[in-house]
Design a protein around this motif. Structure first.
Motif, PDB file in Angstrom:
ATOM      1  N   LEU A  16       0.850  -1.184   0.000  1.00 35.37           N
ATOM      2  CA  LEU A  16       0.000   0.000   0.000  1.00 35.37           C
ATOM      3  C   LEU A  16       0.886   1.234   0.000  1.00 35.37           C
ATOM      4  N   ASP A  17       0.605   2.153  -0.934  1.00 38.05           N
ATOM      5  CA  ASP A  17       1.261   3.461  -0.940  1.00 38.05           C
ATOM      6  C   ASP A  17       0.263   4.479  -0.433  1.00 38.05           C
ATOM      7  N   VAL A  18       0.620   5.177   0.640  1.00 31.01           N
ATOM      8  CA  VAL A  18      -0.332   6.045   1.337  1.00 31.01           C
ATOM      9  C   VAL A  18       0.200   7.478   1.369  1.00 31.01           C
ATOM     10  N   GLU A  19      -0.676   8.430   1.091  1.00 30.29           N
ATOM     11  CA  GLU A  19      -0.333   9.846   1.174  1.00 30.29           C
ATOM     12  C   GLU A  19      -1.336  10.547   2.077  1.00 30.29           C
ATOM     13  N   VAL A  20      -0.808  11.257   3.102  1.00 27.40           N
ATOM     14  CA  VAL A  20      -1.644  11.968   4.064  1.00 27.40           C
ATOM     15  C   VAL A  20      -1.429  13.469   3.877  1.00 27.40           C
ATOM     16  N   PRO A  21      -2.437  14.214   3.427  1.00 29.16           N
ATOM     17  CA  PRO A  21      -2.283  15.664   3.249  1.00 29.16           C
ATOM     18  C   PRO A  21      -1.901  16.336   4.570  1.00 29.16           C
ATOM     19  N   PHE A  22      -1.194  17.471   4.448  1.00 31.90           N
ATOM     20  CA  PHE A  22      -0.715  18.166   5.649  1.00 31.90           C
ATOM     21  C   PHE A  22      -1.871  18.591   6.542  1.00 31.90           C
ATOM     22  N   GLU A  23      -3.016  18.992   5.942  1.00 32.65           N
ATOM     23  CA  GLU A  23      -4.140  19.439   6.764  1.00 32.65           C
ATOM     24  C   GLU A  23      -4.696  18.310   7.634  1.00 32.65           C
ATOM     25  N   ASP A  24      -4.524  17.040   7.206  1.00 30.75           N
ATOM     26  CA  ASP A  24      -4.959  15.912   8.033  1.00 30.75           C
ATOM     27  C   ASP A  24      -3.949  15.612   9.142  1.00 30.75           C
ATOM     28  N   LEU A  25      -2.687  15.945   8.884  1.00 37.04           N
ATOM     29  CA  LEU A  25      -1.656  15.698   9.887  1.00 37.04           C
ATOM     30  C   LEU A  25      -1.552  16.840  10.894  1.00 37.04           C
ATOM     31  N   LYS A  26      -1.959  18.062  10.503  1.00 38.29           N
ATOM     32  CA  LYS A  26      -1.747  19.248  11.330  1.00 38.29           C
ATOM     33  C   LYS A  26      -2.362  19.148  12.733  1.00 38.29           C
ATOM     34  N   PRO A  27      -3.607  18.633  12.905  1.00 36.80           N
ATOM     35  CA  PRO A  27      -4.140  18.522  14.276  1.00 36.80           C
ATOM     36  C   PRO A  27      -3.244  17.678  15.184  1.00 36.80           C
ATOM     37  N   ARG A  28      -2.652  16.649  14.643  1.00 36.94           N
ATOM     38  CA  ARG A  28      -1.762  15.816  15.458  1.00 36.94           C
ATOM     39  C   ARG A  28      -0.430  16.530  15.696  1.00 36.94           C
ATOM     40  N   LEU A  29      -0.012  17.342  14.725  1.00 36.47           N
ATOM     41  CA  LEU A  29       1.208  18.117  14.906  1.00 36.47           C
ATOM     42  C   LEU A  29       1.021  19.150  16.009  1.00 36.47           C
ATOM     43  N   ASP A  30      -0.141  19.818  16.016  1.00 36.15           N
ATOM     44  CA  ASP A  30      -0.430  20.783  17.080  1.00 36.15           C
ATOM     45  C   ASP A  30      -0.444  20.105  18.440  1.00 36.15           C
ATOM     46  N   GLN A  31      -1.046  18.922  18.494  1.00 37.84           N
ATOM     47  CA  GLN A  31      -1.102  18.175  19.756  1.00 37.84           C
ATOM     48  C   GLN A  31       0.297  17.753  20.195  1.00 37.84           C
ATOM     49  N   ALA A  32       1.157  17.435  19.234  1.00 35.07           N
ATOM     50  CA  ALA A  32       2.523  17.036  19.564  1.00 35.07           C
ATOM     51  C   ALA A  32       3.287  18.210  20.166  1.00 35.07           C
ATOM     52  N   TYR A  33       3.076  19.427  19.612  1.00 32.22           N
ATOM     53  CA  TYR A  33       3.729  20.614  20.189  1.00 32.22           C
ATOM     54  C   TYR A  33       3.276  20.818  21.641  1.00 32.22           C
ATOM     55  N   LYS A  34       1.971  20.634  21.906  1.00 28.91           N
ATOM     56  CA  LYS A  34       1.462  20.793  23.265  1.00 28.91           C
ATOM     57  C   LYS A  34       2.081  19.760  24.203  1.00 28.91           C
ATOM     58  N   SER A  35       2.197  18.551  23.705  1.00 27.21           N
ATOM     59  CA  SER A  35       2.764  17.485  24.522  1.00 27.21           C
ATOM     60  C   SER A  35       4.217  17.770  24.866  1.00 27.21           C
ATOM     61  N   VAL A  36       4.983  18.192  23.867  1.00 28.58           N
ATOM     62  CA  VAL A  36       6.396  18.490  24.105  1.00 28.58           C
ATOM     63  C   VAL A  36       6.533  19.691  25.050  1.00 28.58           C
ATOM     64  N   ALA A  37       5.676  20.706  24.871  1.00 31.16           N
ATOM     65  CA  ALA A  37       5.732  21.902  25.722  1.00 31.16           C
ATOM     66  C   ALA A  37       5.514  21.561  27.183  1.00 31.16           C
ATOM     67  N   ASN A  38       4.734  20.518  27.465  1.00 28.00           N
ATOM     68  CA  ASN A  38       4.481  20.096  28.840  1.00 28.00           C
ATOM     69  C   ASN A  38       5.609  19.256  29.413  1.00 28.00           C
ATOM     70  N   GLN A  39       6.540  18.869  28.556  1.00 29.72           N
ATOM     71  CA  GLN A  39       7.611  17.984  29.008  1.00 29.72           C
ATOM     72  C   GLN A  39       8.939  18.707  29.204  1.00 29.72           C
ATOM     73  N   ILE A  40       9.045  19.940  28.710  1.00 29.32           N
ATOM     74  CA  ILE A  40      10.340  20.621  28.782  1.00 29.32           C
ATOM     75  C   ILE A  40      10.250  21.882  29.643  1.00 29.32           C
ATOM     76  N   GLN A  41      11.383  22.323  30.127  1.00 26.03           N
ATOM     77  CA  GLN A  41      11.504  23.562  30.902  1.00 26.03           C
ATOM     78  C   GLN A  41      12.387  24.534  30.125  1.00 26.03           C
ATOM     79  N   VAL A  42      11.829  25.694  29.793  1.00 27.69           N
ATOM     80  CA  VAL A  42      12.580  26.724  29.074  1.00 27.69           C
ATOM     81  C   VAL A  42      12.527  28.007  29.891  1.00 27.69           C
ATOM     82  N   PRO A  43      13.691  28.583  30.246  1.00 23.86           N
ATOM     83  CA  PRO A  43      13.705  29.824  31.028  1.00 23.86           C
ATOM     84  C   PRO A  43      12.886  30.925  30.351  1.00 23.86           C
ATOM     85  N   GLY A  44      12.046  31.608  31.133  1.00 21.88           N
ATOM     86  CA  GLY A  44      11.230  32.686  30.610  1.00 21.88           C
ATOM     87  C   GLY A  44       9.849  32.254  30.176  1.00 21.88           C
ATOM     88  N   PHE A  45       9.585  30.924  30.206  1.00 25.25           N
ATOM     89  CA  PHE A  45       8.280  30.418  29.780  1.00 25.25           C
ATOM     90  C   PHE A  45       7.736  29.448  30.828  1.00 25.25           C
TER      91      PHE A  45
END
Length: 582
Positions: A16-45
């Motif tokens: 199977l060759d599968v192509e996922v448009p960026f707009e279908d991946l973007k909600p998961r990308l946004d969720q991944a940013y939130k997940s990473v933001a909760n796992q790291i410590q950055v001075p000033g934030f």
């Protein structure tokens, strides 16, 4: 929306060759940013408030994209299966070829390819009117006498005798197993019937000729416990020798063992049952031969991954170590042949079931579960709960459906005996015989109840062969006891004829009736090794004087594994009689 195309690599494998448009991946990308933001410590934030651009600088966008792909790949894979109408039979091998912002444009598509084994498509031949020849159904006087002797043995008593043990004697014994100078097992007061062959290889020969108080030493291979497959020296000490005394076949016995008042009435009933048993045996022979003829008409390609997994499960799932005496080239060849045969049977009978629009109602499913649970000595409710927790109910329904499909083929068949007489199998394949028919398996497993206690006792020693039955996950099967009334007539399954009947005649029953469940999850790694999600029945040794075919309880289905989506990685996305007169 996911776009996918399918390319057949072989009759049993697809890409199977599968192509996922960026707009279908973007909600998961946004969720991944939130997940990473909760796992790291950055001075000033504050924790959880780190902007995406800072995460890209500190962590890297590639890590976030891979996290998003890892979380969404299974869903995208399932969409591709649905779009291409693909039914998987193995875990997929996935290769991610492009990720947005990593291998291509920042807002480009995610692309990946999947290779997996699938159910082969076969063309069903004309299965109506298959011709087979069977032996005539006739019960001999020997069969009738055997039935009477078996009934008498159930009501026999054991009497201690002062003589050397011989075949069929019941003995109490103590076993001590050593490897080198280390004692690895010890069991006392075991009950065993000499010649039953249900404990250790070489023990029957060691026991014959021993008197109470004497001992013998023999070499054997342990078949249970942590030392399974290892050579050991076993010392057996004989505690007592008992022989079975059968009751006199008279009117008193008839009243004790049945609802009849006279021995003549009991003998007449046993003669009738022997005749019914002969007819049942004829029906089973016809059923097996019809299946053999049907399989000859269809070429069914078998996925190598299915066979490989069955071989692996057989040699690693029964307490055997790789390379031990159980693992021989000849036995591996036998297991492979059985696996291929069972797979072909399944594919063909599923096709027949589709053509005949065979369904399974709740009553048939319950009936099958009750019958099967009896073979394992388990409470039906407990057995049903175990099946449900293991996710095996669909597999059981498939088994019942294939049995009914085979019964349908048998109904259409032209069956004659070797004398040229037409054989009427109406009672064997119609619902009218179903009530008593489904008890055949459990009846067979209780044929020789006299040695069940000794077999159960053997299981307590690690050096004795361990039974791969549902009892391993719950509790030891209780010893079977002789019935207080006449033994029920044995009948073979009518509408629920086993789809695995051809394979059941082979030496190992645990590779029979392979039910393949679709893989539920795709791996999130870049490359995964093919792994079948097949459910295979565990083998249960029914340790009677005449051992019934071994069966296996359904194995629990392992959940699909998920792993981080890396660029190039590998992941993997089944009685001793009452001692009343000593």
């Amino acid at each position: 929306m996911v776009k996918s195309t399918a390319e057949n690599l072989s009759p049993t494998r697809v890409k199977l060759d599968v192509e996922v448009p960026f707009e279908d991946l973007k909600p998961r990308l946004d969720q991944a940013y939130k997940s990473v933001a909760n796992q790291i410590q950055v001075p000033g934030f504050r924790k959880g408030k780190v902007p995406a651009r800072i995460i890209d600088q500190r962590i890297g966008r590639g890590y976030v994209v891979e996290t998003a792909v890892n979380e969404g790949l299974n869903d995208f894979y399932q969409e591709a299966l649905a779009q291409t109408e693909t039914t998987p039979m193995s875990r997929p091998e996935v290769e991610v070829t492009s990720m947005p912002g990593v291998d291509g444009q920042d807002e480009g598509p995610l692309t990946f390819s999947v290779e997996l084994d699938i159910r082969p498509e076969v063309e069903l031949p004309d299965y109506k009117g298959l011709k087979v020849t069977v032996e005539p159904a006739a019960a001999s006087e020997e069969d009738e006498q055997k039935a009477l002797d078996e009934l008498r043995s159930r009501f026999g008593t054991l009497k201690t005798v002062e003589r050397p043990a011989t075949k069929d004697d019941f003995v109490t014994l103590t076993l001590t197993a050593t490897i080198g100078d280390e004692q690895v097992d010890h069991a006392e007061d075991l009950s065993y019937q000499v010649g039953a062959g249900t404990m250790l290889d070489g023990m029957d020969e060691a026991l014959e000729g021993l008197s109470a108080g004497e001992d013998a030493v023999f070499e054997t291979t342990l078949a249970g416990g942590e030392h399974s497959g290892e050579k050991a020296t076993v010392k057996v000490v004989l505690g007592a020798v008992k022989e079975r005394e059968l009751p006199e076949a008279d009117d008193d016995f008839a009243q004790l063992a049945s609802e009849f008042d006279t021995i003549d009435e009991l003998k007449a009933d046993l003669k009738e049952k022997a005749s019914e048993g002969a007819v049942t045996g004829q029906g089973i022979e016809a059923r097996d031969k019809v299946l053999e003829e049907l399989v000859k008409l269809v070429e069914v390609p078998v996925p190598d991954s299915v066979v490989a997994e069955q071989i692996e499960q057989h040699f690693t799932g029964q307490g055997h170590a790789e390379g031990d005496e159980h693992d021989t080239p000849e036995h591996r060849t036998e297991v492979e042949e059985n696996a291929r045969e069972a797979f072909r049977n399944e594919i063909i009978l599923d096709k027949v079931a589709d053509a005949e629009e065979v369904g399974v109602d709740q009553g048939e499913l319950i009936e099958y579960i009750i019958s099967t649970s009896q073979q394992y000595g388990m409470d039906p409710n407990q057995f049903a709960q175990m099946l449900d927790q293991a996710g095996q109910v669909p597999m059981i329904m498939g088994e019942v459906r294939r049995r009914k499909a085979l019964a349908k083929v048998l109904e259409y068949a032209v069956v004659t005996d070797t004398d040229g007489n037409a054989v009427d199998l109406t009672a064997f394949v119609t619902p009218g015989g179903e009530d008593g028919a489904d008890s055949a398996d459990s009846a067979d497993s209780a044929d020789s109840a006299d040695s069940a206690d000794s077999a159960d006792s053997a299981d307590s020693a690690d050096s004795a062969p361990s039974a791969d039955s549902p009892a391993e996950a719950t509790e030891e099967a209780p010893a079977k006891k002789a019935p207080a009334k006449k033994a029920p007539a044995k009948k073979a399954p009518a509408k629920t004829t086993a789809a695995k009947s051809a394979a059941a005649k082979k030496a190992e029953a645990d590779v029979e009736d392979i039910e393949k469940a679709p893989a539920k999850k795709a791996p999130a790694k870049r490359t995964t090794a093919a792994k079948s999600a097949a459910a295979k029945k565990p083998e249960a040794d029914v340790e009677d004087t005449e051992k019934a075919p071994a069966k296996k309880a359904p194995a629990k289905k392992a959940p699909a594994k998920k792993a981080p989506a890396k660029r190039t990685t590998t992941a993997k996305t089944a009685e001793e009689p009452a001692d009343s007169a000593e």
